[in-house]
Motif scaffolding. Structure first.
Motif, short mmCIF file in Angstrom:
data_model
loop_
_atom_site.label_atom_id
_atom_site.label_comp_id
_atom_site.label_asym_id
_atom_site.label_seq_id
_atom_site.Cartn_x
_atom_site.Cartn_y
_atom_site.Cartn_z
N SER A 81 0.77 -1.27 -0.02
CA SER A 81 0.07 0.03 0.00
C SER A 81 0.79 1.25 -0.02
O SER A 81 2.20 1.05 0.04
CB SER A 81 -0.92 0.04 1.23
OG SER A 81 -2.07 0.88 0.95
N HIS A 139 -0.29 3.11 9.39
CA HIS A 139 -1.34 3.17 8.47
C HIS A 139 -0.90 3.72 7.09
O HIS A 139 0.27 4.46 7.35
CB HIS A 139 -2.44 4.30 8.87
CG HIS A 139 -3.56 4.32 8.07
ND1 HIS A 139 -3.69 5.36 7.22
CD2 HIS A 139 -4.67 3.32 8.08
CE1 HIS A 139 -4.75 5.09 6.63
NE2 HIS A 139 -5.41 3.99 6.92
N PRO A 140 -0.97 3.38 5.99
CA PRO A 140 -2.28 2.45 5.89
C PRO A 140 -1.81 0.74 5.74
O PRO A 140 -0.59 0.52 5.96
CB PRO A 140 -2.95 2.56 4.53
CG PRO A 140 -1.79 3.08 3.72
CD PRO A 140 -0.90 3.84 4.49
N VAL A 182 -8.07 2.47 0.64
CA VAL A 182 -6.96 1.99 1.25
C VAL A 182 -7.97 1.17 2.23
O VAL A 182 -8.92 1.27 2.57
CB VAL A 182 -5.86 2.51 1.88
CG1 VAL A 182 -4.95 3.07 0.99
CG2 VAL A 182 -6.25 3.74 3.06
N ASP A 183 -7.18 0.06 3.01
CA ASP A 183 -7.82 -0.53 4.09
C ASP A 183 -9.04 -1.43 3.27
O ASP A 183 -9.18 -1.90 2.39
CB ASP A 183 -7.84 0.18 5.23
CG ASP A 183 -6.62 0.80 5.70
OD1 ASP A 183 -5.68 0.23 5.40
OD2 ASP A 183 -6.81 1.89 6.43
#
Length: 438
Positions: free
Chosen positions: A262, A270-271, A290-291
């Motif tokens: 990512s 994160h992510p 994302v996620d």
């Protein structure tokens, strides 16, 4: 330690402290590679000090000393006679890569011979449906004959014209590939940018509002097999919205999995990286989401349309950087048969691991809700509430940097040997390692 192992261990570690390594894509890569200290035996190879899961050990097959052998070992493929092919990225510069042949003398000491040189960022090496050897370069797929009198002269382009990264203008220049059940080549074409925004965080868009980088990149392409070592130059888009699909694998049932590296936000937590089940025509969200469907900074919810894009089957730790996926089918570890092995190459706290993931009958990862992931040097962190995470175990829980003993692991590509041992390259430490039964 037997004399053969003792002499081999000494040869492996001499001079490593002064060895130089070419720059890589992370801050740690500019430093000289740290040596693996070895002591004792790991099923016939000098044992490293890497902390392993119970019943496993990691042996050192080879580590470079700056004068010979691969400078940046990436891909691995076994040959029928016990030799191995190793791709060497060389440097993040065109024309510095190579393919090497690794063999062993009567005492078991490694010997390397360069078969082909002058390549541009080679990565994958694999045997095709016709039995020939294929290698991915930055902008082409080639074939070569490792047994030819002059392997360099045997090189032939199979698919040319893949997007050229113009050296450092592209963030994800490497190509990789797998073969589908009908022999078609599925080829990764990485995104040329991190998240398709300018220095001020404003999206680079077309008149329709779409990312300008997503039309011919950030995808997996399908080249139809024409038979007899030939594939169609023209391709179709198998799946899109994929920032960097170096990690691809096909299950015997036909399931295609992709490990998504990512985007590189500055936050260490994160992510999350992802495992995706690729379906023909699917859009997996880059650079918008994302996620499990969160719009990235710079893109509005209306632009991102996350609900219309494919969700990952599982989240991986942030910045884990999956670079290889492999279904284990060897004899040495019956408990791993059918499991999905992953290399996590990332240089942050979550990387430096090989993980064995439980799967269903179609090869899809089994998942848990409410899981946690491990951090180096110690501790763990939770996945987002309600997010699926892979169910499995870390085979290398102690692969962090230990001064005087071992470097932080940077595993790239795995391969299963005839005896079922798991071989793996470590590009930042210029090493080839072997996981065996302890």
């Amino acid at each position: 330690m037997p004399r053969r192992l003792s002499s081999l261990a000494a040869a492996l570690v001499v001079g490593l402290v002064a060895a130089a390594v070419v720059a890589n894509a992370d801050p740690a890569a500019a430093a000289a590679p740290r040596p693996y200290a070895v002591q004792g035996d790991c099923a016939g190879r000098p044992a490293t000090a890497v902390g392993m899961a119970a019943g496993y050990c990691m042996g050192l097959v080879w580590q470079g000393d700056g004068t010979d052998g691969p400078r940046t070992p990436r891909g691995l493929s076994p040959l029928a006679n016990g030799d191995w092919l190793v791709t060497d990225l060389g440097a993040w510069t065109a024309g510095q890569g190579a393919v090497w042949r690794l063999s062993f003398d009567a005492e078991g000491a490694p010997r390397l011979r360069r078969l082909v040189q002058g390549l541009s960022l080679p990565h994958t090496v694999a045997r095709g449906p016709d039995g020939r050897i294929y290698v991915s370069e930055m902008n082409r797929i080639l074939t070569l004959d490792p047994d030819a009198a002059d392997p360099q002269a045997s090189v032939r382009t199979v698919i040319g014209g893949l997007p050229d990264n113009r050296l450092h203008d592209n963030r994800h220049p490497l190509s990789s590939f797998i073969f589908d059940g009908d022999g078609a080549l599925l080829v990764n074409v990485g995104a040329p940018s991190d998240r398709c925004v300018d220095a001020q965080g404003r999206p680079h868009t077309t008149a329709s509002g779409a990312c300008i980088d997503s039309a011919e990149t950030a995808q997996v392409r399908r080249h139809a097999y024409l038979g007899n070592g030939r594939w169609a130059e023209d391709s179709t888009v198998f799946a899109s919205g994929l920032r960097n699909s170096i990690a691809l694998v096909r299950h015997p049932s036909g399931t295609i999995l992709q490990g998504e590296n990512s985007v590189d936000l500055t936050t260490p937590d994160h992510p999350y990286d992802e495992i995706n089940v690729l379906r023909r025509g699917g859009d997996y969200g880059w650079p918008y989401c994302v996620d499990l469907g969160t719009p990235l900074p710079g893109w509005s919810a209306a632009q991102a349309r996350c609900g219309q894009r494919q969700r990952p089957v599982a989240l991986l730790p942030p910045h884990a950087a999956p670079l290889d996926l492999l279904y284990y089918d060897g004899a040495m570890f019956p408990e791993l048969r059918g499991r999905l092995l992953m290399t996590w190459h990332g240089f942050r706290r979550t990387g430096g691991r090989i993980v064995a993931v439980e799967t269903d009958g179609q090869g899809r990862p089994l998942t848990d809700i409410g899981g946690r992931y491990a951090l180096y040097p110690r501790g763990s962190a939770p996945y987002p509430t309600g997010a699926p995470s892979v169910r499995g175990k870390v085979l290398t829980p102690g692969w962090d940097l230990v001064a005087g003993r071992q470097p932080r692991g940077s595993p790239v590509v795995m391969a299963v040997a005839a005896d079922g041992a798991i071989w793996v390259t470590d590009d930042r430490s210029r090493a080839i390692l072997r996981i065996a039964r302890k």
